[in-house]
Design an enzyme around this catalytic site. Structure first.
Site, short mmCIF file in Angstrom:
data_model
loop_
_atom_site.label_atom_id
_atom_site.label_comp_id
_atom_site.label_asym_id
_atom_site.label_seq_id
_atom_site.Cartn_x
_atom_site.Cartn_y
_atom_site.Cartn_z
N LEU A 26 -10.15 -7.90 -12.83
CA LEU A 26 -11.28 -7.47 -12.68
C LEU A 26 -12.35 -7.98 -13.63
O LEU A 26 -12.15 -8.09 -14.92
CB LEU A 26 -11.52 -5.70 -12.92
CG LEU A 26 -10.46 -4.78 -12.28
CD1 LEU A 26 -10.85 -3.39 -12.62
CD2 LEU A 26 -10.94 -5.16 -10.74
N GLY A 45 0.74 -1.33 0.05
CA GLY A 45 -0.03 0.19 0.05
C GLY A 45 0.58 1.15 0.10
O GLY A 45 0.17 2.42 0.51
N GLU A 88 -11.01 -3.51 -21.15
CA GLU A 88 -10.94 -4.91 -21.07
C GLU A 88 -9.62 -5.84 -21.06
O GLU A 88 -9.55 -7.08 -20.73
CB GLU A 88 -11.88 -5.38 -22.05
CG GLU A 88 -13.60 -5.21 -21.83
CD GLU A 88 -13.96 -4.00 -21.94
OE1 GLU A 88 -13.28 -3.01 -22.54
OE2 GLU A 88 -15.21 -3.87 -21.81
N HIS A 137 1.03 1.00 -13.12
CA HIS A 137 1.61 -0.08 -13.47
C HIS A 137 3.05 0.33 -13.66
O HIS A 137 3.59 1.39 -13.79
CB HIS A 137 1.33 -0.32 -15.08
CG HIS A 137 1.94 -1.43 -15.37
ND1 HIS A 137 1.99 -2.87 -14.94
CD2 HIS A 137 3.21 -1.53 -16.40
CE1 HIS A 137 2.80 -3.70 -15.52
NE2 HIS A 137 3.59 -3.06 -16.40
N ALA A 139 8.69 7.87 -9.52
CA ALA A 139 7.60 7.99 -10.55
C ALA A 139 6.21 7.45 -10.06
O ALA A 139 5.40 8.35 -10.12
CB ALA A 139 8.02 6.87 -11.61
N GLU A 140 5.97 6.13 -9.54
CA GLU A 140 4.70 5.92 -8.89
C GLU A 140 4.16 6.92 -8.10
O GLU A 140 2.78 7.33 -8.15
CB GLU A 140 4.79 4.35 -8.47
CG GLU A 140 5.18 3.46 -9.35
CD GLU A 140 5.07 2.00 -8.73
OE1 GLU A 140 4.10 1.74 -8.42
OE2 GLU A 140 5.81 1.32 -9.09
C1 GAR Z 1 3.22 -1.14 -7.42
O1 GAR Z 1 4.76 -1.15 -7.72
C2 GAR Z 1 2.36 -1.03 -8.46
O2 GAR Z 1 2.81 -0.36 -9.55
C3 GAR Z 1 2.44 -2.42 -8.97
O3 GAR Z 1 2.33 -3.15 -7.60
C4 GAR Z 1 3.07 -2.45 -6.58
C5 GAR Z 1 2.12 -2.48 -5.48
O4 GAR Z 1 3.09 -1.78 -4.36
N1 GAR Z 1 1.22 -2.79 -9.75
C6 GAR Z 1 1.32 -4.02 -10.61
O5 GAR Z 1 2.46 -4.51 -11.04
C7 GAR Z 1 -0.04 -3.92 -11.61
N2 GAR Z 1 0.25 -4.76 -12.72
P1 GAR Z 1 2.19 -1.04 -3.23
O6 GAR Z 1 1.12 -1.80 -2.56
O7 GAR Z 1 3.23 -0.74 -2.26
O8 GAR Z 1 1.39 0.08 -3.83
#
Ligand code: GAR
Length: 215
Positions: free
Chosen positions: A94, A12, A148, A110, A180-181
């Site tokens: 989903l 999270g 989808e 992503h 980035a994220e």
């Molecule tokens: C993150 O790096 C997110 O981008 C990735 O899972 C991680 C979750 O981390 N998502 C994917 O790979 C979706 N295809 P978090 O629970 O610490 O946010």
């Protein structure tokens, strides 16, 4: 005020970035109504509760058939009447009915520059393992609307991150998250919450982004 549901499966940290950005006013006109996890042990649930946000778990394991889980999941989500669903490390595919019902109202983060290192089987650390295996010098993250397909929806924001020599998948994952994220997920929510994002013919248009000038 844009009401959000944030769907999570693990640590999270993206949820935390969103909570912090709302708290400090970097994201305006948005509030998190509920956090839903498929995994009862997801630390993301603690983060939500610590912040006074309703947090609940609906696991496919609680149901006999996948269809039953899909129905219960959608019913629960619908009961919160949210405007936007944010997939923040949510690792469950989903149901198609949900994607149709929430067209252009579900976004996903992503951890790569789509269309590289995405699609079925590319999630979490695996994405960074593949990037290192291929030897790319630049990677990054993408926020996109969910359609989808897997990671095929209209791209809202992307941010590039450098790959360094000697990186392990864990080191690269951390850098992609930090640089980035945790930046572009709150930024995308802020743009949507303030009515700046539209989708036309499978592409995202962002108001107030300077257009390219003719040379
Ligand atoms: C993150 O790096 C997110 O981008 C990735 O899972 C991680 C979750 O981390 N998502 C994917 O790979 C979706 N295809 P978090 O629970 O610490 O946010």
């Amino acid at each position: 005020m844009l009401k959000l549901a944030v769907l999570v499966s693990g640590g999270g940290t993206n949820l935390q970035a969103l909570i912090d950005a709302i708290d400090k006013g970097a994201v305006t006109n948005a509030e998190i109504s509920v956090v839903i996890s498929n995994n009862p042990n997801a630390y993301a649930l603690e983060r939500a509760k610590d912040h006074g946000i309703e947090a609940l778990c609906i696991s496919p394991k609680q149901f006999g058939a996948r269809e039953e889980f899909n129905r219960a999941f959608l019913e629960t989500l619908n009961s919160y009447q949210v405007d936007l669903v944010v997939l923040a490390g949510f690792l469950v595919v989903l149901p198609e009915s949900m994607i149709k019902e929430y067209e252009n109202r579900i976004i996903n983060i992503h951890p790569s520059l789509i269309p590289s290192f995405c699609g079925t089987g590319y999630y979490g650390l695996k994405v960074h393992e593949k990037a290192l295996e291929r030897g790319v010098k630049i990677t990054g993250a993408t926020v996109h609307f969910v359609d989808e397909g897997t990671d095929t929806g209209p791209i809202i924001l992307q941010k590039a991150v450098e790959v360094r020599q000697g990186d392990t998948p864990e080191m690269l994952q951390r850098r992609v998250m930090e640089q980035a994220e945790w930046v572009i997920l709150p930024e995308a929510v802020n743009l949507i919450a303030n009515g700046k994002v539209s989708v036309s013919e499978g592409k995202v248009f962002i108001q107030e982004q300077p257009a390219a000038k003719e040379l």
